[in-house]
Design a protein around this motif. Sequence first.
Motif, short mmCIF file in Angstrom:
data_model
loop_
_atom_site.label_atom_id
_atom_site.label_comp_id
_atom_site.label_asym_id
_atom_site.label_seq_id
_atom_site.Cartn_x
_atom_site.Cartn_y
_atom_site.Cartn_z
N PRO A 89 -5.69 -5.72 1.09
CA PRO A 89 -4.89 -5.56 -0.12
C PRO A 89 -3.48 -6.08 0.11
O PRO A 89 -2.88 -5.85 1.15
CB PRO A 89 -4.89 -4.04 -0.35
N GLN A 91 0.01 -5.63 -0.56
CA GLN A 91 0.93 -4.59 -1.04
C GLN A 91 2.33 -4.90 -0.54
O GLN A 91 2.62 -4.80 0.65
CB GLN A 91 0.46 -3.22 -0.55
N VAL A 93 6.57 -4.48 -0.47
CA VAL A 93 7.63 -3.49 -0.58
C VAL A 93 8.95 -4.23 -0.78
O VAL A 93 9.08 -5.41 -0.43
CB VAL A 93 7.72 -2.58 0.67
N CYS A 118 5.61 -10.62 -7.59
CA CYS A 118 6.43 -9.43 -7.89
C CYS A 118 7.46 -9.72 -8.99
O CYS A 118 8.39 -8.94 -9.17
CB CYS A 118 7.15 -8.95 -6.63
N ALA A 155 5.95 -7.49 3.56
CA ALA A 155 4.89 -6.54 3.87
C ALA A 155 5.50 -5.32 4.55
O ALA A 155 6.55 -5.40 5.20
CB ALA A 155 3.87 -7.19 4.80
N GLU A 156 4.82 -4.18 4.42
CA GLU A 156 5.35 -2.96 5.02
C GLU A 156 5.44 -3.09 6.54
O GLU A 156 6.35 -2.55 7.17
CB GLU A 156 4.49 -1.76 4.63
N LYS A 169 7.93 0.90 -2.92
CA LYS A 169 6.61 0.46 -2.47
C LYS A 169 5.79 -0.06 -3.64
O LYS A 169 6.10 0.23 -4.81
CB LYS A 169 5.86 1.63 -1.80
N ASP A 170 4.71 -0.78 -3.31
CA ASP A 170 3.73 -1.25 -4.29
C ASP A 170 4.41 -1.93 -5.48
O ASP A 170 4.23 -1.54 -6.64
CB ASP A 170 2.87 -0.08 -4.77
N ALA A 172 4.06 -5.16 -6.34
CA ALA A 172 3.35 -6.32 -6.88
C ALA A 172 2.94 -6.07 -8.32
O ALA A 172 2.59 -4.94 -8.71
CB ALA A 172 2.11 -6.62 -6.03
N PRO A 175 -1.70 -4.77 -8.92
CA PRO A 175 -1.95 -3.84 -7.81
C PRO A 175 -3.27 -4.09 -7.08
O PRO A 175 -3.48 -3.56 -5.99
CB PRO A 175 -1.96 -2.47 -8.48
N ASP A 176 -4.15 -4.90 -7.65
CA ASP A 176 -5.46 -5.15 -7.03
C ASP A 176 -5.51 -6.48 -6.28
O ASP A 176 -6.60 -6.91 -5.87
CB ASP A 176 -6.56 -5.13 -8.11
#
Length: 314
Positions: A89, A91, A93, A118, A155-156, A169-170, A172, A175-176
């Motif tokens: 995924p 994801q 930040v 984003c 990325a985190e 966070k999250d 984007a 989200p999928d």
Amino acid sequence: MPGVPPTRFVYLGPEGTFSEQALKTVPAADRGVLTPARSVPEALDALRNGEADAALVPLENSIGGQVGVTLDELAGGDPLMITREVVLPVQFVLAAKDNKPLDSVRSVAAHPQAGAQCRRWLRAHVPGAAVVDVLSNAAAAIAAAEGEFDAAVCAEIGASRYRLHVLAKDIADNPDAMTRFALVSRPGPPPPPTGDDLTTLAVYIAHDRVGALLSVLTELSVRGVNLTRIESRPTGERLGRYVFFLDCGGHVADAQMGEALQGLHRICADVRFLGSYPRATHGDPPPRRAPGLADEDFAGAAAWLARIRAGETA
């Protein structure tokens, strides 16, 4: 060597990117040496030259589509083989050197694809910030850590590596979103079949024959082989010359896949086998086969034909 777990991994760098995060989901990587490469060709050249035992490179993104450079590298040069796929995924930040309110962010470093994925979130939450393109997600994190920008989209794993504060966070817009990576090795026996596998091929069709691509698809469909992805890439010879990349449900050890590969070899200008490997399913059940397409059905049909040819009662 085949059968020996790889200990030297190379991946598309730099450190702190989704590629490194994806590689760390591979169990053998826990006890291996992980080395970043500056590009996909550099990573695969290190594998071909014996400087690494396996390479992890991106294949496709659910938003941006195929990673053309990876497909080109797999289609040309010394043969390589995909032994595993990793689906990660995506994801993102928003991270910064210091913990700060979002309304104080005036500049954001982002890789162009990350910024595009984003865009709506950034416009809504840091509308006054200038988003500046950088070479990678890790480069964005490094630039924020060095104070060159107020924040970074990364990325985190990158935020953690460069000791950034995660402001959100999250972020984007989709989200999928996911990226699919391939773990590649030098040629050898493929992993054993699991019952839910993929086989990847690079197929060169006979361009001077009408219906050549349809013939390729027919070889698969008449044997019940499910085509899950098809991509085309120019061969570089001249306009109108393409190689087709196929992901097919099944394993080279399966009877129907074996027959399909033989059929493709008969009718195509060339076929490069790029690997059979377990599908990354995230808990999804394996697809159901149509009646008559199990290995025992193929074996039974072959035995029946053999009896007829021998003059026995069918």
